[in-house]
Design an enzyme around this catalytic site. Structure first.
Site, short mmCIF file in Angstrom:
data_model
loop_
_atom_site.label_atom_id
_atom_site.label_comp_id
_atom_site.label_asym_id
_atom_site.label_seq_id
_atom_site.Cartn_x
_atom_site.Cartn_y
_atom_site.Cartn_z
N ASP A 83 0.85 -1.20 0.00
CA ASP A 83 0.00 0.00 0.00
C ASP A 83 0.88 1.25 0.00
O ASP A 83 1.89 1.31 0.70
CB ASP A 83 -0.93 -0.01 1.22
CG ASP A 83 -2.09 0.96 1.06
OD1 ASP A 83 -3.23 0.50 0.90
OD2 ASP A 83 -1.83 2.20 1.08
N ILE A 84 0.49 2.24 -0.78
CA ILE A 84 1.29 3.47 -0.91
C ILE A 84 1.26 4.30 0.38
O ILE A 84 2.19 5.08 0.62
CB ILE A 84 0.77 4.31 -2.11
CG1 ILE A 84 1.84 5.24 -2.62
CG2 ILE A 84 -0.51 5.06 -1.78
CD1 ILE A 84 1.51 5.87 -3.97
N GLY A 138 -15.32 3.47 3.98
CA GLY A 138 -13.91 3.82 3.79
C GLY A 138 -13.33 3.40 2.46
O GLY A 138 -12.12 3.54 2.24
N HIS A 173 -10.44 -5.04 -3.58
CA HIS A 173 -9.12 -5.40 -3.05
C HIS A 173 -9.27 -5.77 -1.60
O HIS A 173 -10.18 -5.28 -0.91
CB HIS A 173 -8.14 -4.22 -3.21
CG HIS A 173 -8.67 -2.94 -2.65
ND1 HIS A 173 -9.58 -2.15 -3.34
CD2 HIS A 173 -8.47 -2.33 -1.45
CE1 HIS A 173 -9.89 -1.10 -2.59
NE2 HIS A 173 -9.24 -1.19 -1.44
P1 5GP Z 1 -9.78 1.45 0.22
O1 5GP Z 1 -9.82 2.76 0.96
O2 5GP Z 1 -10.47 1.58 -1.12
O3 5GP Z 1 -10.26 0.27 1.01
O4 5GP Z 1 -8.24 1.16 -0.04
C1 5GP Z 1 -7.53 1.74 -1.09
C2 5GP Z 1 -6.07 1.67 -0.71
O5 5GP Z 1 -5.31 1.90 -1.88
C3 5GP Z 1 -5.64 2.72 0.32
O6 5GP Z 1 -5.10 2.07 1.47
C4 5GP Z 1 -4.60 3.56 -0.42
O7 5GP Z 1 -3.52 3.95 0.40
C5 5GP Z 1 -4.17 2.62 -1.53
N1 5GP Z 1 -3.74 3.29 -2.74
C6 5GP Z 1 -4.37 4.31 -3.40
N2 5GP Z 1 -3.70 4.66 -4.51
C7 5GP Z 1 -2.62 3.82 -4.56
C8 5GP Z 1 -1.54 3.70 -5.49
O8 5GP Z 1 -1.42 4.41 -6.48
N3 5GP Z 1 -0.60 2.74 -5.21
C9 5GP Z 1 -0.69 1.92 -4.11
N4 5GP Z 1 0.28 1.00 -3.94
N5 5GP Z 1 -1.70 2.01 -3.23
C10 5GP Z 1 -2.65 2.97 -3.45
#
Ligand code: 5GP
Ligand code: ZN
Length: 114
Positions: free
Chosen positions: A30-31, A93, A100
């Site tokens: 995760d970034i 969230g 994912h």
């Molecule tokens: P969600 O909030 O949808 O459950 O999780 C999305 C996740 O993707 C977040 O934890 C965010 O930090 C990660 N994320 C968003 N953009 C990128 C990216 O460009 N690269 C990576 N490796 N992670 C990302």
């Protein structure tokens, strides 16, 4: 989908730290990690979340869970534990609308989550 960040990562158009890949899924760091270990396991097929899931996605989602266990075991987490999280919708969230599973470990994880 052209405008989906995770589809673009899967195609190699956006760089990522990939820790695992096979025919069905990728796993990346995760970034913006929320724990010392924070991986994202991402099916290569695009679907938004559970609400958008079709019968044809079931095997891939099962595969994600088995590989999550394998990646956790390889990192010595089989006894200490780890958490898998999957958010559905903005109120929960979700910020990237390509399904994912988060794999989180390496710190005390509170229950219930916030
Ligand atoms: P969600 O909030 O949808 O459950 O999780 C999305 C996740 O993707 C977040 O934890 C965010 O930090 C990660 N994320 C968003 N953009 C990128 C990216 O460009 N690269 C990576 N490796 N992670 C990302
Ligand atoms: Zn996508």
């Amino acid at each position: 989908m052209n405008d989906c960040i995770f589809c673009r990562i899967i195609k190699g158009e956006i760089p990522s730290k990939k820790v695992y890949e096979d025919d069905l899924i990728v796993a990346i760091e995760d970034i913006a990690p929320k724990a010392p270990l924070h991986l994202l396991l991402i099916p290569k097929q695009h679907f938004s979340n559970c609400l958008d899931m079709q019968k044809q996605h079931e095997a891939t989602v099962g595969h994600v869970f088995r590989i999550a266990g394998k990646l956790a075991t390889e990192r010595g987490l089989s006894e200490g534990g780890f958490r898998l999280v999957q958010n559905n919708g903005e109120a929960a969230g979700q910020s990237v609308f390509h399904l994912h599973i988060h794999l989180l470990a390496g710190r005390e994880l509170q229950w219930p989550p916030g």
